[in-house]
Design an enzyme around this catalytic site. Structure first.
Site, PDB file in Angstrom:
ATOM      1  N   TRP A 317       0.539   1.704  -4.457  1.00 17.53           N
ATOM      2  CA  TRP A 317       0.015   1.759  -3.080  1.00 17.53           C
ATOM      3  C   TRP A 317      -1.445   1.309  -3.049  1.00 17.53           C
ATOM      4  CZ3 TRP A 317      -4.080   4.549  -1.017  1.00 17.53           C
ATOM      5  CH2 TRP A 317      -4.165   4.596   0.377  1.00 17.53           C
ATOM      6  N   HIS A 318      -2.173   1.629  -4.133  1.00 20.38           N
ATOM      7  CA  HIS A 318      -3.595   1.293  -4.137  1.00 20.38           C
ATOM      8  C   HIS A 318      -3.846  -0.196  -4.255  1.00 20.38           C
ATOM      9  CE1 HIS A 318      -4.192   5.599  -4.796  1.00 20.38           C
ATOM     10  NE2 HIS A 318      -5.413   5.391  -4.342  1.00 20.38           N
ATOM     11  N   GLY A 319      -2.907  -0.928  -4.785  1.00 21.23           N
ATOM     12  CA  GLY A 319      -3.142  -2.364  -4.871  1.00 21.23           C
ATOM     13  C   GLY A 319      -2.072  -3.088  -5.642  1.00 21.23           C
ATOM     14  N   PHE A 460      -7.617  -1.116  -0.052  1.00 17.56           N
ATOM     15  CA  PHE A 460      -6.304  -0.528  -0.357  1.00 17.56           C
ATOM     16  C   PHE A 460      -5.424  -0.486   0.877  1.00 17.56           C
ATOM     17  CE2 PHE A 460      -9.133   1.748  -3.466  1.00 17.56           C
ATOM     18  CZ  PHE A 460      -8.879   0.836  -4.453  1.00 17.56           C
TER      19      PHE A 460
END
Lengths: 460, 399
Positions: A317-319, A460
């Site tokens: 999800w963060h990247g 993000f």
């Protein structure tokens, strides 16, 4: 637009507040929605269309779900539509580049792909919007009839681009009806100022040190750890500062957003860190991913699998980057190990201060995966962190040397020993608040003097 | 509106604030709103500031709005013309400067009241090594272009201040020895191609050793002082004589060299520090602190007598001059001193403060042969720091 900019503080906010205070109560959400659209589309107007699409789909899906009785098969189809639409947006804008580049690497072919720009905050508002349809499906909340109210909830500028992730069921009463007062305005302003100071006077001052260290081709032991600790401070003060500002702006408008940080570096286990770090994301993942996967209800092995899967997806999800996936796996591994150890940290026998320190080091080591550009950069950083590239030298940041080095131990002391923003607001001591007002003025001057360093969580 | 609003669930089990805390919160809120409203209110009552960092207002074109450049331009324009920025940034930077902690991207604060242009501390050995042949090709091209027009080329590379005065750098920022040797790289290139040139650095270092009190540069400006200009003008005159080119330079009896004058000026590097300093500020304006950072600008006015006997300014374009000068902002005042030292007309159409290393040279090349402009000697000045900037990128001297 970012909160720590001249445009926001001296153009957008005063004009918005002036309008908000004079429009009739019934039009306040429309004013807030309009301002949020300007805020979001400030630099890229086309990105507003993506948010509008996500909002319209979820609004329509929820209305249709509301028209059907519980248990009817059409409801599930509608839910799947909402999830596919939101995840489709995320997949296209966030992960398409990674998939194509990975395919290119494996196949050796040049796919003539033009990278897609990532719309700011898409990960936050799609999760927020999706949680609404899931809650409607579950019957936890009734679908709203007002498109303006729902669009206002999705796009609300205080927490639009970097959270906290607010759920509709927590704020729907406030969206429809909320109270305002000078006291709330002041409480919100105080909270905003605390966050502003954290971002500008601590996070941004740490940034050059971390950046300089991670840019070295072969960082030694001292350089690697200095950069990593500086980054751990930067990301904490950056993100928690942003959350404080979002919560403060919400309070000014009569909203109570959830707390997002609770002194995570004071934790005694990684499990505890995740209860205190980015709380709105970890609870979102728990409620909408971990528990639907089965949580801890299907035996130990399945629990570990669920835990690891949740953290792996949390990392993703963060990247769209393999190091992020590794970071999620690393965190998942620690959570599983601590669960195996009877929900205690592996270093549980250490005295309390050392437990806190050990937890901090374990969690901070994970930032080496989070910050790495690619897998070869991970290798470079780890060689440095394990001393395989020599001892290295004292890391010299390219600028602000004296202030940065003075702030370094001070920031560590604040992290481990000072009360957090919520505690400061609870006690609301005149001297402390006056001090923060003065620091806020210094921070604004510093913001005007310094070049712009964007919020880390915007990507993000 | 009431000040008795509960603070809400966000703070968890918050005990109700006491009356004093509610009053404090209300006061903080009012103060905060008033503070944020300061900039828009000041726009209504005060003229915009004129700082060196001023940026033009945005162009409202659809493409600029779409790619965000219009809004970024609006932000920069609003920020840099605001009195809030002017005063808040200025006060903070002045305080940091006083306690020795001010630093910005463009200026490095040195010792003994010296400031350094940060770019002059950069050292790019890899790029320099990689572009050596390209730079020499450009020098060859310059030689050929001037020789084809029967013009003799004389290059004047101006050493950066840090090359002559590294001793005032801050202790934590000693100059890289390689960077201090950048001038050798220039001389090596010029010698390798056989370009006539003067070694300003050697002359400056010798002068510094012999006359330590006669400063060749300003302390807080990147440019050279009158002493530096006169010393360089002498070097050029001597080089012309040494090469036997003096007969090509007819003396002009109408040139008048007047008494040296002086007045305070705002040094360029001070203007880049973000202090409370508007551009074109009169000498007597500003605080005592700011005036303390001004420099004494000494200059030697040079004019030309017309047939009626009146002395007036010398035009930049002199079609009948046999010496032409092209170069950077260093040549703006140096050009006049060169006229005074040579006692001859010097065309200065190639002097361009924005043209950097090649803009002026190209301007002269374009004008050769037009309107009777046939100089026999072209003096080409460029600054050392651009050898790591313009000179790394140039592909050809042609536009």
């Amino acid at each position: 637009m970012v909160f720590t900019s001249f445009a926001f503080l001296f153009l957008f906010l005063p004009l918005f507040l002036a309008g908000y205070s004079i429009v009739p109560a019934g039009l306040r959400n429309l004013w807030l929605l309009s301002a949020s659209v300007v805020f979001y589309g400030w630099e890229r107007p086309s990105w507003v269309l993506i948010m509008v699409a996500s909002t319209l789909v979820d609004y329509a899906v929820a209305r249709l779900m509301g028209a059907k009785e519980d248990g009817r098969p059409g409801r599930k189809l509608l839910l799947v539509t909402s999830i596919l639409a939101n995840m489709g947006l995320l997949a296209w804008f966030k992960y398409a580049n990674l998939l194509v580049h990975t395919a290119e690497t494996w196949s050796g072919a040049d796919l003539a792909w033009h990278d897609i720009a990532l719309p700011v905050g898409i990960s936050f508002y799609t999760f927020q919007s999706m949680s609404y349809t899931i809650d409607v499906y579950r019957g936890d909340v009734k679908p709203t009839r007002s498109l303006v109210d729902f669009a206002c909830y999705v796009s609300m500028f205080p927490q639009l681009v970097a959270g906290p992730i607010v759920r509709y069921r927590d704020v729907h009463d406030q969206v429809v009806r909320r109270s305002h007062s000078v006291g709330l305005l002041g409480a919100g302003a105080s909270c905003f100022m605390i966050g502003f100071v954290k971002k500008v006077l601590v996070a941004d001052v740490m940034a050059p040190l971390a950046t300089a260290g991670f840019a070295l081709p072969q960082p030694g032991l001292v350089e690697s750890w200095t950069a990593l600790v500086a980054y751990s401070l930067q990301i904490y003060f950056d993100f928690s500062g942003y959350s404080d500002m979002a919560i403060g702006l919400g309070l000014m408008l009569g909203f109570r957003f959830p707390c997002n940080f609770d002194s995570p570096y004071k934790s005694q286990s990684v499990t505890e860190v995740w209860r205190r770090w980015h709380i709105s994301l970890s609870t979102w993942l728990r409620d909408y991913l971990y528990i639907p996967l089965g949580g801890n209800r299907h035996g130990e092995a399945r629990t570990y699998f669920n835990l690891a899967t949740t953290m792996l997806l949390g990392g993703l999800w963060h990247g769209a980057n393999w190091p992020f996936v590794l970071w999620g796996a690393y965190q998942g591994l620690w959570l599983c190990l601590e669960r195996m150890n009877g929900r205690k940290p592996l270093h549980a026998r250490l005295p309390m201060p050392l437990r806190v320190l050990a937890t901090y080091l374990v969690f901070t080591f994970g930032w080496s995966l989070f910050v790495a550009r690619d897998l070869s950069h991970v290798q470079t950083l780890w060689r440095g962190l394990f001393g395989l590239s020599g001892l290295g030298e004292t890391l010299v940041s390219p600028k602000h040397d004296t202030i940065t080095y003075a702030m370094f131990p001070l920031a560590i002391a604040i992290v481990f020993f000072a009360p957090n923003s919520a505690a400061l607001m609870r006690s609301y001591r005149p001297l402390v608040i006056t001090g923060f007002v003065l620091l806020f003025v210094v921070a604004v001057a510093q913001m005007l003097a310094a070049s712009h360093i964007p919020f880390l969580y915007f990507r993000f | 509106m009431t000040t008795q609003e509960p603070i809400g669930e966000w703070f968890g089990a918050v005990p109700e604030w006491r009356r004093g805390q509610r009053i404090l919160a209300a006061a903080t809120g009012i103060l905060f709103v008033a503070f944020c409203a300061l900039a828009p209110l000041l726009w209504l009552v005060a003229r915009p500031t004129r700082m060196i960092s001023n940026a033009p207002p945005p162009r409202w074109e659809w493409s600029a709005i779409q790619d965000g450049s219009a809004m970024r331009a609006l932000e920069t324009h609003a920020k840099e013309t605001s009195w809030v920025t002017f005063h808040m940034r200025g006060v903070l930077n002045e305080a940091l400067f006083r306690i020795g902690l001010l630093e910005n991207d463009q200026v490095t604060i040195g010792r003994d009241g010296w400031l350094y242009f940060a770019e002059t501390l950069l050292w790019k050995p890899m790029e320099l090594a990689a572009t050596r042949e390209k730079r020499r090709a450009v020098l060859r091209q310059a030689m050929e272009a001037t020789a084809a027009n029967d013009v003799r080329l004389l290059v004047v590379p101006v050493p950066d201040r840090v090359t002559i005065h590294p001793e005032h750098l801050p202790p934590l920022r000693p100059a890289d020895p390689g960077r201090l040797g950048l001038y050798d790289e220039i001389l090596a290139d010029l010698s390798a191609v056989g370009v006539p040139h003067v070694d300003v650095r050697s002359a400056f270092l010798a002068h510094k050793a012999a006359h330590p009190d006669d400063e060749l540069y300003f302390r807080r400006d990147t440019h050279w002082s009158l002493s530096g200009q006169l010393l360089t003008a002498d070097l050029v005159k001597n080089e012309i004589a040494k090469r036997g080119w003096a007969p090509l330079v007819p003396a002009c009896p109408d040139i008048v060299v007047e008494q040296t004058m002086r007045r305070p000026m705002v040094p360029g590097l001070v203007a880049m520090l973000g202090l409370r300093l508007e551009v074109d500020v009169p000498d007597d304006r500003g605080s005592a602190f700011l005036r303390g950072l001004f420099e004494d600008w000494t200059w030697r006015p040079i004019g030309i007598r017309d047939p009626s006997g009146r002395v007036g300014p010398i035009p930049m374009e002199q079609d009948d001059a046999k010496v032409a000068l092209c170069g950077t902002s260093f040549s703006e005042s140096f050009g006049l001193q060169l006229i005074g030292t040579l006692g001859a007309r010097v065309d200065r159409r190639g002097v361009s403060s924005t043209g950097r290393s090649f803009g002026g040279f190209r301007a002269v090349l374009r004008s050769l042969g037009k309107n009777g402009f046939t100089p026999r000697i072209l003096v080409w000045e460029f600054v050392q720091r651009e050898y790591q900037a313009d000179w790394l990128e140039v592909g050809s001297l042609r536009d």
